[in-house]
Design a protein around this motif. Structure first.
Motif, mmCIF file in Angstrom:
data_model
loop_
_atom_site.group_PDB
_atom_site.id
_atom_site.type_symbol
_atom_site.label_atom_id
_atom_site.label_comp_id
_atom_site.label_asym_id
_atom_site.label_seq_id
_atom_site.Cartn_x
_atom_site.Cartn_y
_atom_site.Cartn_z
ATOM 1 N N ASN A 232 92.685 36.270 68.440
ATOM 2 C CA ASN A 232 91.549 37.158 68.684
ATOM 3 C C ASN A 232 90.427 36.970 67.670
ATOM 4 O O ASN A 232 89.659 37.890 67.395
ATOM 5 C CB ASN A 232 91.994 38.621 68.710
ATOM 6 C CG ASN A 232 92.703 39.058 67.442
ATOM 7 O OD1 ASN A 232 93.367 38.262 66.787
ATOM 8 N ND2 ASN A 232 92.575 40.318 67.087
ATOM 9 N N LYS A 234 87.816 34.741 68.030
ATOM 10 C CA LYS A 234 86.613 34.658 68.852
ATOM 11 C C LYS A 234 86.845 35.479 70.122
ATOM 12 O O LYS A 234 87.552 35.042 71.039
ATOM 13 C CB LYS A 234 86.306 33.202 69.207
ATOM 14 C CG LYS A 234 86.107 32.294 68.003
ATOM 15 C CD LYS A 234 84.845 32.660 67.220
ATOM 16 C CE LYS A 234 84.604 31.661 66.098
ATOM 17 N NZ LYS A 234 83.410 32.033 65.288
ATOM 18 N N ILE A 235 86.259 36.656 70.157
ATOM 19 C CA ILE A 235 86.587 37.629 71.199
ATOM 20 C C ILE A 235 86.217 37.132 72.591
ATOM 21 O O ILE A 235 86.962 37.337 73.558
ATOM 22 C CB ILE A 235 85.904 38.979 70.901
ATOM 23 C CG1 ILE A 235 86.432 39.546 69.588
ATOM 24 C CG2 ILE A 235 86.151 39.966 72.038
ATOM 25 C CD1 ILE A 235 87.936 39.756 69.545
ATOM 26 N N ASP A 236 85.071 36.470 72.738
ATOM 27 C CA ASP A 236 84.671 36.000 74.068
ATOM 28 C C ASP A 236 85.710 35.037 74.649
ATOM 29 O O ASP A 236 86.045 35.110 75.837
ATOM 30 C CB ASP A 236 83.300 35.328 74.002
ATOM 31 C CG ASP A 236 82.172 36.337 73.787
ATOM 32 O OD1 ASP A 236 82.413 37.537 74.020
ATOM 33 O OD2 ASP A 236 81.070 35.913 73.390
ATOM 34 N N ALA A 237 86.217 34.131 73.799
ATOM 35 C CA ALA A 237 87.241 33.190 74.255
ATOM 36 C C ALA A 237 88.542 33.926 74.565
ATOM 37 O O ALA A 237 89.222 33.631 75.557
ATOM 38 C CB ALA A 237 87.473 32.103 73.204
ATOM 39 N N VAL A 239 88.912 36.983 75.595
ATOM 40 C CA VAL A 239 88.743 37.710 76.860
ATOM 41 C C VAL A 239 88.857 36.762 78.051
ATOM 42 O O VAL A 239 89.493 37.085 79.068
ATOM 43 C CB VAL A 239 87.388 38.449 76.858
ATOM 44 C CG1 VAL A 239 87.041 38.951 78.261
ATOM 45 C CG2 VAL A 239 87.426 39.616 75.877
ATOM 46 N N ARG A 240 88.281 35.574 77.932
ATOM 47 C CA ARG A 240 88.373 34.599 79.024
ATOM 48 C C ARG A 240 89.828 34.213 79.292
ATOM 49 O O ARG A 240 90.251 34.084 80.454
ATOM 50 C CB ARG A 240 87.575 33.336 78.666
ATOM 51 C CG ARG A 240 86.056 33.467 78.739
ATOM 52 C CD ARG A 240 85.527 33.432 80.180
ATOM 53 N NE ARG A 240 85.999 32.286 80.931
ATOM 54 C CZ ARG A 240 85.503 31.049 80.837
ATOM 55 N NH1 ARG A 240 84.500 30.799 79.987
ATOM 56 N NH2 ARG A 240 85.979 30.073 81.582
ATOM 57 N N GLN A 243 91.650 37.089 80.890
ATOM 58 C CA GLN A 243 91.238 37.221 82.288
ATOM 59 C C GLN A 243 91.948 36.196 83.168
ATOM 60 O O GLN A 243 92.314 36.492 84.317
ATOM 61 C CB GLN A 243 89.724 37.048 82.404
ATOM 62 C CG GLN A 243 89.183 37.297 83.807
ATOM 63 C CD GLN A 243 89.350 38.741 84.238
ATOM 64 O OE1 GLN A 243 88.854 39.651 83.566
ATOM 65 N NE2 GLN A 243 90.060 38.968 85.345
ATOM 66 N N LYS A 267 85.758 45.533 73.672
ATOM 67 C CA LYS A 267 85.740 44.523 74.727
ATOM 68 C C LYS A 267 87.127 43.931 74.949
ATOM 69 O O LYS A 267 87.548 43.690 76.090
ATOM 70 C CB LYS A 267 84.748 43.427 74.355
ATOM 71 C CG LYS A 267 84.494 42.394 75.447
ATOM 72 C CD LYS A 267 83.412 41.419 74.999
ATOM 73 C CE LYS A 267 83.098 40.410 76.094
ATOM 74 N NZ LYS A 267 82.030 39.457 75.672
#
Length: 542
Positions: A232, A234-237, A239-240, A243, A267
């Motif tokens: 965790n 890099k949060i954007d990665a 989350v991807r 998902q 997020k």
């Protein structure tokens, strides 16, 4: 036969080999090497064994590749297999001194020249081997011959490394943990960890990585263990990736991540909260709540945020939490460790994994040796034996406690009994008292930390809670009965023999049991409410 070999290995000149701790583990590192062998790949075989195999058997199997035997054998060396692999290399060099032995892996990447296994080998690659191992094999086979014995591994851009996931076989997918990584390295500097030597963390191309996961999933893969040190970061990665799995939920999906405890923005929480029980497992390294110890070992951790995030994960998500503490860090006493344990226990994570400090080769923790009286075992796994703050006897006491904790608490078999056992001002010292009694006085566990059955523990808990803690005998018996039935066991402990009918043994199941403990914890959770009713009506909660 080997636990795993790649198909069509009858003409192999090069063998990639390691000794895994268990069959269920599949070597990601060796598969990276095989994937990047280039035009040598058709003559390269991946061969995995387990550490409990006889050295003579392993040598015979390795030498059976090809009519004349292999030309090169590369071994992955880790703290758990260096002793067994050293014996194997010694035997191979006695029988076939012409075979070139190449070593790689974390155990031989530091303090290299002082190791016996290094002296026995022909070459050692320190650090990254994805590019350097194929280059060395090319040089040994086609020339020019390398001049150096110890070769510093070349770290290429991640885009230049071919991903290995198509090398997982259908057998792997069906029966083994699949190790995957979205990134390498770690930006943190915790001195007990080899990742502290990394300058930063490097991410693989996310689209390419997700494409590999999709291929694995379509082939039937349902168990994924991410080896990223900081999933965790890099949060954007993150989350991807979550998902991706959320879009492919199934009853047998199981995904393991190692997460930073004080970095859980909304997020990411929103994504985690969408997963049903049994899918996500988080390993959360706490290690110590002692601020002085944290600063001493260069560990950055916001303890208040850590506690808040763990509380959210326990109460607002379905993720299964493995939280880690390390005993024996410089300046950490048994008393201060106990305080940290109690703080963590109050949050009620599903498991608290109690580790003992090990001096991994190359880690900066060695700089504290003199000042803090750190005495380590000279043999792998180089476990701490005593410090200025912890005597050798207390270190042994803790080692026993950690073993008993795993059997009783982390197994998930005794949740009701744990409620009774740890109802005290300090759960840590309550369990230490029980641990000391198990070792010193309990008839079926005295002087033992292994070979202890669940039935032995039921009998021991019954005696301890009634005779030593003076709890109500009927309530203790009913609590242990509920625990034992919920565990699915089919034997009959002495203290419950008259209460449990003789049942047939369950039929052996063919399906994989990779998340068995998590399942056990979920089953036992259903017992807790009933246990609380028992304790309340018996006055045990007073």
């Amino acid at each position: 036969m080997a636990d795993f070999t790649t198909p069509d290995c009858t003409t192999s000149d090069i063998i990639l080999c390691t000794l895994n701790a268990k069959y269920i583990h599949a070597s990601l590192g060796l598969r990276y090497l095989l994937a990047n062998m280039g035009d040598l790949q058709p003559k390269t075989t991946l061969c995995e064994f387990t550490i409990n195999r006889k050295t003579e058997e392993l040598a015979a199997e390795l030498l059976a590749f090809n009519l004349d035997g292999p030309k090169i054998i590369g071994f992955g060396i880790y703290i758990w297999n260096v002793v067994q692999t050293c014996a194997l290399v010694k035997l191979l060099k006695t029988q076939r001194p012409d075979i070139k032995i190449i070593l790689g892996g974390p155990e031989v990447s530091h303090e290299t020249l002082e190791q016996e296994i290094v002296h026995l080998s022909d070459h050692v690659i320190t650090g990254w081997g994805d590019v350097s191992f194929p280059k060395l094999c090319q040089a040994l086979i086609h020339g020019p011959k390398p001049l150096m014995k110890v070769i510093s591994g070349e770290q290429p851009p991640l885009a230049d490394i071919k991903l290995p996931y198509d090398l997982y076989t259908d057998e792997d997918l069906a029966h083994r943990l699949l190790y995957v990584e979205a990134s390498r390295g770690c930006p943190f500097k915790c001195e007990f960890c080899l990742s502290s030597l990394d300058k930063t963390a490097w991410a693989f191309d996310l689209e390419l990585f997700l494409g590999e996961l999709e291929t694995l999933y379509k082939r039937g893969a349902r168990n994924f263990k991410f080896v990223d040190r900081t999933f965790n970061l890099k949060i954007d990665a993150s989350v991807r990736i979550l998902q991706f799995f959320l879009d492919r939920l199934s009853s047998d999906l199981f995904v393991h991540f190692e997460v930073i405890p004080d970095h859980l923005p909304d997020k990411l929480k929103d994504m985690i909260a969408q997963f049903p029980p049994g899918v996500l497992q988080f390993e959360v390294g706490i290690q110590s709540f002692n601020v002085d110890v944290q600063q001493r070992i260069s560990r950055r951790q916001d303890n208040d945020k850590t506690v808040a995030n763990l509380g959210w994960l326990v109460n607002e998500s379905n993720a299964h939490l493995h939280t880690d503490l390390i005993f024996g860090l410089p300046g950490e006493s048994l008393q201060s460790f106990g305080e940290g344990f109690d703080r963590l226990f109050a949050i009620k994570p599903h498991e608290i994994q109690l580790g003992i400090l090990k001096r991994l080769r190359g880690t900066p923790i060695a700089r504290h040796t003199a000042e803090h009286g750190m005495v380590y075992d000279a043999l792998p796994p180089y476990q701490i034996q005593q410090t200025n703050a912890v005597s050798a006897l207390d270190m042994q006491r803790f080692a026993r406690l950690a073993r008993y904790w795993d059997l009783v608490a982390n197994s998930g078999r005794f949740s009701g009994a744990m409620t009774l056992l740890l109802k005290a001002e300090s759960p840590f010292w309550a369990f230490m008292d029980f641990s000391d009694w198990l070792w010193e006085s309990s008839p079926k566990t005295q002087g033992k930390t292994s070979g202890i059955t669940p039935e032995n523990l039921i009998d021991a808990l019954h005696a301890y809670l009634i005779d030593i803690r003076k709890l109500d005998a009927e309530s203790v018996t009913q609590t242990l009965l509920a625990d034992y039935i919920a565990s699915g066991a089919r034997a009959r402990p002495d203290v419950l023999r008259s209460l449990i009918p003789k049942l047939p043994l369950p039929q052996a199941k063919a399906e994989k049991q990779l998340s068995q403990r998590q399942t056990q914890h979920r089953k036992q959770a259903e017992v807790n409410s009933e246990t609380m009713k028992i304790t309340e009506t018996s006055g045990l909660n007073a």
